[in-house]
Write an enzyme that holds these catalytic residues in place. Structure first.
Site, PDB file in Angstrom:
ATOM      1  N   TYR A 140      44.227 -12.811  65.186  1.00  0.00           N
ATOM      2  CA  TYR A 140      43.603 -11.938  64.182  1.00  0.00           C
ATOM      3  C   TYR A 140      44.738 -11.247  63.433  1.00  0.00           C
ATOM      4  O   TYR A 140      45.865 -11.734  63.434  1.00  0.00           O
ATOM      5  CB  TYR A 140      42.652 -10.977  64.940  1.00  0.00           C
ATOM      6  CG  TYR A 140      41.747 -10.152  64.081  1.00  0.00           C
ATOM      7  CD1 TYR A 140      40.863 -10.747  63.191  1.00  0.00           C
ATOM      8  CD2 TYR A 140      41.764  -8.764  64.160  1.00  0.00           C
ATOM      9  CE1 TYR A 140      40.020  -9.970  62.398  1.00  0.00           C
ATOM     10  CE2 TYR A 140      40.915  -7.986  63.385  1.00  0.00           C
ATOM     11  CZ  TYR A 140      40.054  -8.596  62.503  1.00  0.00           C
ATOM     12  OH  TYR A 140      39.231  -7.830  61.723  1.00  0.00           O
ATOM     13  N   LYS A 211      37.620 -14.100  63.404  1.00  0.00           N
ATOM     14  CA  LYS A 211      36.585 -13.071  63.622  1.00  0.00           C
ATOM     15  C   LYS A 211      35.636 -13.522  64.729  1.00  0.00           C
ATOM     16  O   LYS A 211      35.240 -12.743  65.592  1.00  0.00           O
ATOM     17  CB  LYS A 211      35.789 -12.844  62.325  1.00  0.00           C
ATOM     18  CG  LYS A 211      36.604 -12.252  61.179  1.00  0.00           C
ATOM     19  CD  LYS A 211      36.388 -10.765  61.037  1.00  0.00           C
ATOM     20  CE  LYS A 211      37.304 -10.201  59.956  1.00  0.00           C
ATOM     21  NZ  LYS A 211      37.338  -8.745  59.921  1.00  0.00           N
ATOM     22  N   GLU A 282      32.218 -12.249  54.710  1.00  0.00           N
ATOM     23  CA  GLU A 282      33.580 -11.783  54.988  1.00  0.00           C
ATOM     24  C   GLU A 282      34.536 -12.120  53.858  1.00  0.00           C
ATOM     25  O   GLU A 282      34.576 -13.269  53.382  1.00  0.00           O
ATOM     26  CB  GLU A 282      34.071 -12.466  56.273  1.00  0.00           C
ATOM     27  CG  GLU A 282      35.414 -11.990  56.758  1.00  0.00           C
ATOM     28  CD  GLU A 282      35.374 -10.551  57.257  1.00  0.00           C
ATOM     29  OE1 GLU A 282      34.471 -10.215  58.029  1.00  0.00           O
ATOM     30  OE2 GLU A 282      36.259  -9.767  56.860  1.00  0.00           O
ATOM     31  N   ASP A 283      35.283 -11.138  53.446  1.00  0.00           N
ATOM     32  CA  ASP A 283      36.366 -11.337  52.484  1.00  0.00           C
ATOM     33  C   ASP A 283      35.913 -12.000  51.185  1.00  0.00           C
ATOM     34  O   ASP A 283      36.554 -12.929  50.667  1.00  0.00           O
ATOM     35  CB  ASP A 283      37.539 -12.097  53.136  1.00  0.00           C
ATOM     36  CG  ASP A 283      38.298 -11.206  54.129  1.00  0.00           C
ATOM     37  OD1 ASP A 283      37.863 -10.054  54.350  1.00  0.00           O
ATOM     38  OD2 ASP A 283      39.311 -11.652  54.678  1.00  0.00           O
ATOM     39  N   ASP A 305      30.957  -7.454  56.239  1.00  0.00           N
ATOM     40  CA  ASP A 305      31.882  -6.836  57.183  1.00  0.00           C
ATOM     41  C   ASP A 305      32.812  -5.839  56.494  1.00  0.00           C
ATOM     42  O   ASP A 305      33.036  -4.730  56.989  1.00  0.00           O
ATOM     43  CB  ASP A 305      32.698  -7.955  57.842  1.00  0.00           C
ATOM     44  CG  ASP A 305      33.553  -7.449  58.976  1.00  0.00           C
ATOM     45  OD1 ASP A 305      33.073  -6.618  59.742  1.00  0.00           O
ATOM     46  OD2 ASP A 305      34.706  -7.914  59.096  1.00  0.00           O
ATOM     47  N   ASP A 306      33.367  -6.230  55.363  1.00  0.00           N
ATOM     48  CA  ASP A 306      34.371  -5.385  54.695  1.00  0.00           C
ATOM     49  C   ASP A 306      33.755  -4.102  54.168  1.00  0.00           C
ATOM     50  O   ASP A 306      34.413  -3.070  54.120  1.00  0.00           O
ATOM     51  CB  ASP A 306      35.031  -6.175  53.563  1.00  0.00           C
ATOM     52  CG  ASP A 306      35.658  -7.435  54.104  1.00  0.00           C
ATOM     53  OD1 ASP A 306      36.609  -7.329  54.877  1.00  0.00           O
ATOM     54  OD2 ASP A 306      35.150  -8.537  53.791  1.00  0.00           O
ATOM     55  N   ASN A 467      45.322  -4.667  55.329  1.00  0.00           N
ATOM     56  CA  ASN A 467      45.853  -5.719  56.186  1.00  0.00           C
ATOM     57  C   ASN A 467      46.462  -6.833  55.342  1.00  0.00           C
ATOM     58  O   ASN A 467      46.075  -6.998  54.189  1.00  0.00           O
ATOM     59  CB  ASN A 467      44.709  -6.314  57.032  1.00  0.00           C
ATOM     60  CG  ASN A 467      44.063  -5.272  57.915  1.00  0.00           C
ATOM     61  OD1 ASN A 467      44.744  -4.575  58.638  1.00  0.00           O
ATOM     62  ND2 ASN A 467      42.757  -5.161  57.844  1.00  0.00           N
ATOM     63  N   ASN A 511      40.121  -0.868  62.559  1.00  0.00           N
ATOM     64  CA  ASN A 511      39.836  -2.201  62.034  1.00  0.00           C
ATOM     65  C   ASN A 511      38.380  -2.508  62.333  1.00  0.00           C
ATOM     66  O   ASN A 511      37.884  -2.139  63.408  1.00  0.00           O
ATOM     67  CB  ASN A 511      40.751  -3.230  62.716  1.00  0.00           C
ATOM     68  CG  ASN A 511      40.710  -4.557  62.006  1.00  0.00           C
ATOM     69  OD1 ASN A 511      39.701  -5.262  62.050  1.00  0.00           O
ATOM     70  ND2 ASN A 511      41.786  -4.896  61.321  1.00  0.00           N
TER      71      ASN A 511
HETATM   72  N1  NDP Z   1      41.126  -2.032  58.291  1.00  0.00           N
HETATM   73  C1  NDP Z   1      40.036  -2.733  58.042  1.00  0.00           C
HETATM   74  O1  NDP Z   1      39.173  -2.901  58.922  1.00  0.00           O
HETATM   75  C2  NDP Z   1      39.807  -3.324  56.709  1.00  0.00           C
HETATM   76  C3  NDP Z   1      40.775  -3.326  55.759  1.00  0.00           C
HETATM   77  N2  NDP Z   1      40.529  -3.878  54.535  1.00  0.00           N
HETATM   78  C4  NDP Z   1      41.649  -3.949  53.607  1.00  0.00           C
HETATM   79  O2  NDP Z   1      41.337  -3.272  52.418  1.00  0.00           O
HETATM   80  C5  NDP Z   1      42.026  -3.879  51.349  1.00  0.00           C
HETATM   81  C6  NDP Z   1      41.094  -3.973  50.161  1.00  0.00           C
HETATM   82  O3  NDP Z   1      39.976  -4.765  50.460  1.00  0.00           O
HETATM   83  P1  NDP Z   1      38.760  -4.855  49.430  1.00  0.00           P
HETATM   84  O4  NDP Z   1      38.280  -3.522  49.064  1.00  0.00           O
HETATM   85  O5  NDP Z   1      37.769  -5.790  49.993  1.00  0.00           O
HETATM   86  O6  NDP Z   1      39.491  -5.528  48.190  1.00  0.00           O
HETATM   87  P2  NDP Z   1      39.042  -5.500  46.680  1.00  0.00           P
HETATM   88  O7  NDP Z   1      39.833  -6.544  46.013  1.00  0.00           O
HETATM   89  O8  NDP Z   1      37.569  -5.529  46.577  1.00  0.00           O
HETATM   90  O9  NDP Z   1      39.542  -4.042  46.174  1.00  0.00           O
HETATM   91  C7  NDP Z   1      40.863  -3.650  46.123  1.00  0.00           C
HETATM   92  C8  NDP Z   1      40.919  -2.314  45.423  1.00  0.00           C
HETATM   93  O10 NDP Z   1      42.235  -1.799  45.526  1.00  0.00           O
HETATM   94  C9  NDP Z   1      42.666  -1.395  44.218  1.00  0.00           C
HETATM   95  N3  NDP Z   1      44.105  -1.484  44.068  1.00  0.00           N
HETATM   96  C10 NDP Z   1      44.872  -2.578  43.938  1.00  0.00           C
HETATM   97  N4  NDP Z   1      46.163  -2.235  43.792  1.00  0.00           N
HETATM   98  C11 NDP Z   1      46.198  -0.896  43.820  1.00  0.00           C
HETATM   99  C12 NDP Z   1      47.222   0.064  43.678  1.00  0.00           C
HETATM  100  N5  NDP Z   1      48.476  -0.304  43.502  1.00  0.00           N
HETATM  101  N6  NDP Z   1      46.892   1.365  43.745  1.00  0.00           N
HETATM  102  C13 NDP Z   1      45.636   1.750  43.934  1.00  0.00           C
HETATM  103  N7  NDP Z   1      44.612   0.896  44.071  1.00  0.00           N
HETATM  104  C14 NDP Z   1      44.887  -0.415  44.006  1.00  0.00           C
HETATM  105  C15 NDP Z   1      41.953  -2.342  43.292  1.00  0.00           C
HETATM  106  O11 NDP Z   1      41.939  -1.779  41.991  1.00  0.00           O
HETATM  107  P3  NDP Z   1      41.544  -2.659  40.707  1.00  0.00           P
HETATM  108  O12 NDP Z   1      40.075  -2.900  40.823  1.00  0.00           O
HETATM  109  O13 NDP Z   1      41.917  -1.769  39.590  1.00  0.00           O
HETATM  110  O14 NDP Z   1      42.344  -3.920  40.800  1.00  0.00           O
HETATM  111  C16 NDP Z   1      40.584  -2.377  43.943  1.00  0.00           C
HETATM  112  O15 NDP Z   1      39.845  -1.243  43.594  1.00  0.00           O
HETATM  113  C17 NDP Z   1      42.561  -5.213  51.861  1.00  0.00           C
HETATM  114  O16 NDP Z   1      43.939  -5.110  52.047  1.00  0.00           O
HETATM  115  C18 NDP Z   1      41.903  -5.387  53.196  1.00  0.00           C
HETATM  116  O17 NDP Z   1      42.751  -5.999  54.136  1.00  0.00           O
HETATM  117  C19 NDP Z   1      39.332  -4.419  54.193  1.00  0.00           C
HETATM  118  C20 NDP Z   1      38.332  -4.445  55.104  1.00  0.00           C
HETATM  119  C21 NDP Z   1      38.507  -3.944  56.459  1.00  0.00           C
HETATM  120  C1  PYR Z   2      39.876  -6.484  58.624  1.00  0.00           C
HETATM  121  C2  PYR Z   2      39.289  -7.112  57.464  1.00  0.00           C
HETATM  122  O1  PYR Z   2      38.140  -7.520  57.496  1.00  0.00           O
HETATM  123  C3  PYR Z   2      40.053  -7.236  56.258  1.00  0.00           C
HETATM  124  O2  PYR Z   2      41.179  -6.761  56.199  1.00  0.00           O
HETATM  125  O3  PYR Z   2      39.524  -7.833  55.321  1.00  0.00           O
HETATM  126 MG    MG Z   3      37.666  -8.751  55.881  1.00  0.00          MG
END
Ligand code: NDP
Ligand code: PYR
Ligand code: MG
Length: 618
Positions: A140, A211, A282-283, A305-306, A467, A511
Site C-alpha cells: 500500500y 486496497k 477509488e481515485d 473512498d477518497d 500520498n 489514511n
Molecule cells: N490520507 C488519505 O487517506 C488520503 C489522501 N488523499 C490525498 O489527497 C490528495 C488529493 O486527492 P484528491 O482530492 O482526490 O485530488 P483532486 O485532484 O480531486 O484535488 C486536488 C486538489 O488539490 C489542489 N492543488 C493542487 N496543487 C495545489 C497547490 N500547489 N496548492 C494548493 N492546492 C493545490 C487542486 O487545485 P486545482 O483544482 O486548482 O488544481 C485540487 O483542488 C492526493 O495526494 C491523495 O493522495 C486522498 C484520499 C485519501
Molecule cells: C489513500 C488514498 O486513497 C489516496 O491517497 O488516494
Molecule cells: Mg484513493
C-alpha cells in the site's frame, strides 16, 4: 443501538458465510472422503477442489507450497511434485521473511510480495497480517505509488478485471468470466488521479489490488470474495501513451456523456451478477468522483473512498486532537481550519467536518460551520475576487479561473478575504488551529506558513495527508522543527517519529485504510443495502475514541495500521449498528447474540486447512 425486534439469526448467516470459504462444499463429498481418509475429522474445516496435480500447486487459493501433508499429496496427485519434507507455515514464514529482507528496495519487496500472492494467498495474508505495520508500506502507500508508475514494466501475472472502451456492449457477458460466484467487495478505479501522482490510466490497477489486500488482511474479508477492477477509459498521460510497453488503451480519456454511459454499463453489468457486492469507487478525479457518488449512492451499495473514508479518518484525527489538547470532543466549532486542496478529498473531508459541527449543535447553521473553514486550491484561497490586489504576495487573477468552482467548493468561499491569497497570508489572517493538506502538492506547507501558525496556537494540528510520501505537503521533521516540537502531527503515508531537542515527537498516520476495511466488514456481515453518511460519522467518532489518555498526551491520536484488525472490528460493529438502526441491514439478528462475536467469527484468518479432492459432478 441494535434493535431487539430484528430477531432471527445473524449467527446462522455468519456460519453460512464461513462455510462458503469451503469451496464447492458438499456434505456428501465430505462424509465419503472422511471415511476414506481417517486423518480428517468431521469437525475440521476443509477446502475442497475438483483440481488435481499441478493445477492444485499453481492455484494460489489452494496452494500450500511445501506444507501439503503426505495424505494430501496422495489424494491430490501431487506426490513427487513438491520437495519431500512437509514444512508447516511457521517454517515457510521463516524462509519468506529471510528472502524478503534480502530485497534491496521497497519496489523489489513489492514485486516479491506480489509473486507470493500469486503463488500462495494463505501464506501471503499470514505474512501480511503478522507484519501489517511494515508490509502495508509495501503493498500500500507509499510503495504502491511507485508500483503504479511502473506497472507496465513490472507486470507479471493477471489479477483483477479490466473493462475498456473495446468492451462497450460486452460488459454484462464479461462479468461472468470472473471465477467466483460470491463477491462481497469490489474496488474500482479509472486511474485518473492515482494517489497524488495524477493520471496513470490502467496502471492504477495496483490501487484496487492493494486496497483489497487490506480488506482481507485488516477486515477479514475472504480472498475469494474480492474483485479489483480498472475501468480503462483511456489516459491523458502522454508518457504512458507514448510508451510501447503501456498495457492500457492507447487513446485519450473518454469524457462527458461517453464517460458516464461507460461507467453506467459497468455498474449495471456488475449488479447483474453481484447485486449485493459493496462497490468502492477509488481515485477518480474531481468532479467525476462526486458525480458518480451522487448518481449511485442512493441506488446501490457503494461509496467513494477518497471522499467519504478520508473524511471519516481525518475527522477522527481532528476530534482526537481536540482531546489531546484537553478540549471536549464536541468543541469542533471552536477550531479554525485551513484545508489546502479543494478536490475530492479536500471537499469530502471538509463536508465531514461541517456535518460533525452541525451534529454537535454548537453552530446555528451550516453556513456558520462553513465559515470556520478556509479552503485553498492551486491558485490560493477561495476568496473574494472583488477585493483588489494588494501586497499580499498572491498571484494576479487570470480570466475565468474561478469560473470552474462548483457549488460544493463555493460554500467555502470567503467574502472578507482576497481571492487567491497565499497560504502564508491566509495563516496570518486566520490564525488557524488546524491545517489539512489534501493537495497532492509536495512542500506547500511552507516554513513561513507553519511557523506563522505555531505563533498563534500552543499545539498546532498539522496534517499533511497527501500520498505517497514524496507528495506530502511537509515532512514530519519539518513540522516539528517549525513548531518547536509542539505540533500534533499526522500524515497520509508513514513517517518515522522525530526526535526534537531530546523529545520523541509522535507521528500518526491518517489514511482511509483505517476506515474502509471495517466498513466493508460491517456491510458484509449486516448485508446492508446502502452505505450512509451516518456510517462514516460513527466511524470517525469510534476511531477518535480509541486512544488512551496517556497515548493522547504523548501525541498518539489513535492506533496505527499495525492494529488495523482491532480497529476494523470496532468500526464494523458501529457500521452494523447503523445499518440496523437505519433499516438497511438484510442479515437478521438473533436476540442476545453479541455483534462483536459475530463479527470476530466472520473474519477470515489465513490458516491451512485440509484439502480434499471431490468429483466435479457431486
Ligand atoms: N490520507 C488519505 O487517506 C488520503 C489522501 N488523499 C490525498 O489527497 C490528495 C488529493 O486527492 P484528491 O482530492 O482526490 O485530488 P483532486 O485532484 O480531486 O484535488 C486536488 C486538489 O488539490 C489542489 N492543488 C493542487 N496543487 C495545489 C497547490 N500547489 N496548492 C494548493 N492546492 C493545490 C487542486 O487545485 P486545482 O483544482 O486548482 O488544481 C485540487 O483542488 C492526493 O495526494 C491523495 O493522495 C486522498 C484520499 C485519501
Ligand atoms: C489513500 C488514498 O486513497 C489516496 O491517497 O488516494
Ligand atoms: Mg484513493
Amino acid at each position: 443501538m441494535l434493535r431487539n425486534s430484528v430477531l432471527t439469526s445473524i449467527h446462522a448467516a455468519t456460519k453460512r458465510y464461513a462455510a462458503s470459504t469451503v469451496r464447492n462444499y458438499s456434505r456428501r463429498a465430505l462424509t465419503t472422503t472422511a471415511a476414506a481418509f481417517p486423518d480428517l475429522r468431521m469437525e475440521t474445516m476443509v477446502q475442497t477442489t475438483t483440481k488435481h496435480g499441478m493445477d492444485v500447486i499453481h492455484d494460489p487459493l489452494l496452494s500450500k507450497g511445501t506444507a501439503f501433508s503426505l495424505s494430501e499429496r496422495e489424494r491430490l496427485g501431487i506426490r513427487g511434485l513438491v520437495p519431500p519434507r512437509t514444512q508447516e507455515m511457521d517454517k515457510q514464514l521463516q524462509r519468506i521473511i529471510r528472502n524478503l529482507r534480502e530485497c534491496r528496495t521497497p519496489l523489489e519487496k513489492f514485486v516479491f510480495m506480489t509473486a507470493l500472492q500469486d503463488r500462495n494467498e494463505t501464506l501471503f495474508y499470514r505474512l501480511l497480517i503478522d507484519n501489517l505495520q511494515e508490509l502495508s508500506q509495501i503493498i500500500y502507500t507509499p510503495t504502491v505509488g511507485d508500483a503504479c508508475k511502473r506497472f507496465h514494466s513490472i507486470y507479471r501475472r493477471a489479477r483483477g478485471m479490466y473493462f475498456s472502451s473495446l468492451d462497450r456492449g460486452q460488459m454484462a457477458a464479461m462479468v461472468h468470466n470472473w471465477p467466483h460466484d460470491q463477491v462481497d467487495v469490489i474496488v474500482v478505479t479509472d486511474g485518473s488521479r492515482v494517489l497524488g501522482l495524477g493520471d496513470l490510466g490502467a496502471n492504477g490497477m495496483q490501487i484496487p489490488i492493494g486496497k483489497l489486500s487490506l480488506y482481507v488482511a485488516g477486515g477479514g474479508i475472504r480472498p475469494t470474495s474480492i474483485l479489483p477492477v480498472v475501468l480503462d477509459v483511456g489516459t491523458n498521460n502522454e508518457e504512458l501513451l507514448n510508451d510501447p510497453l503501456y498495457l492500457g488503451m492507447g487513446h485519450r480519456r473518454l469524457d462527458g456523456e461517453e464517460y458516464y454511459s461507460f461507467v453506467d454499463e459497468w455498474v449495471h453489468a456488475i449488479q447483474s451478477r453481484y447485486p449485493n457486492a459493496l462497490i468502492q469507487f477509488e481515485d477518480f478525479k474531481y468532479p467525476h468522483a462526486y458525480n458518480l457518488l451522487h448518481k449511485y449512492q442512493d441506488k446501490i451499495c457503494c461509496f467513494n473512498d477518497d471522499i467519504q473514508s478520508t473524511s471519516a479518518v481525518a475527522l477522527a484525527g481532528v476530534l482526537a486532537a481536540l482531546k489531546a489538547r484537553g478540549k471536549p470532543i464536541d468543541s469542533l466549532d471552536e477550531e479554525r481550519i485551513i484545508c489546502v486542496g479543494a478536490g475530492s478529498a479536500g471537499v469530502g473531508v471538509c463536508e465531514g467536518i461541517v456535518d460533525c459541527m452541525v451534529e454537535q449543535g454548537k453552530v446555528k447553521s451550516r453556513e456558520e460551520a462553513y465559515s470556520r473553514i478556509w479552503m485553498l486550491d492551486q491558485h490560493g484561497l477561495l476568496g473574494n475576487s472583488n477585493i483588489g490586489a494588494g501586497d499580499s504576495g498572491s498571484t494576479p487573477l487570470g480570466a475565468g479561473d474561478r469560473a470552474n468552482l462548483d457549488e460544493r467548493q463555493l460554500c467555502y468561499l470567503k467574502k472578507d478575504l482576497k481571492d487567491r491569497l497565499s497560504l502564508e497570508d491566509v495563516v496570518k489572517a486566520v490564525k488557524p488551529t488546524v491545517i489539512l493538506g489534501l493537495s497532492g502538492a509536495p512542500g506547500v506547507f511552507t516554513e513561513g506558513a507553519i511557523r506563522a501558525m505555531a505563533d498563534g496556537v500552543e499545539k498546532p494540528v498539522v496534517f499533511p495527508l497527501s500520498n505517497p510520501t514524496h507528495q506530502s505537503e511537509c515532512t514530519a521533521e519539518q513540522a516539528f522543527n517549525w513548531t518547536d516540537g509542539r505540533a500534533i502531527f499526522a500524515s497520509g503515508s508513514p513517517f518515522k517519529d522525530v526526535e526534537y531537542k531530546g523529545k520523541i515527537c509522535k507521528v500518526n498516520q491518517i489514511n482511509n485504510a483505517m476506515s474502509f476495511p471495517g466498513l466493508g466488514l460491517g456491510i458484509t456481515v449486516s448485508r446492508a443495502s446502502r452505505v450512509t453518511g451516518k456510517m462514516f460519522m460513527e466511524t470517525a467518532v469510534t476511531i477518535a475514541n480509541m486512544a488512551s489518555e496517556e497515548q493522547l498526551k504523548s501525541g498518539v491520536l489513535f492506533p496505527g495500521v499495525g492494529d488495523l484488525r482491532e480497529v476494523s472490528k470496532e468500526v464494523a460493529i458501529k457500521v452494523c449498528e447503523v445499518a440496523y438502526d437505519q433499516g438497511l441491514a438484510r442479515a437478521q439478528l438473533r436476540q442476545g447474540v453479541s455483534l462483536k462475536g459475530v463479527i470476530e467469527e466472520s473474519m477470515w484468518d489465513p490458516e491451512y486447512v485440509p484439502t480434499i479432492r471431490i468429483d466435479g459432478h457431486m
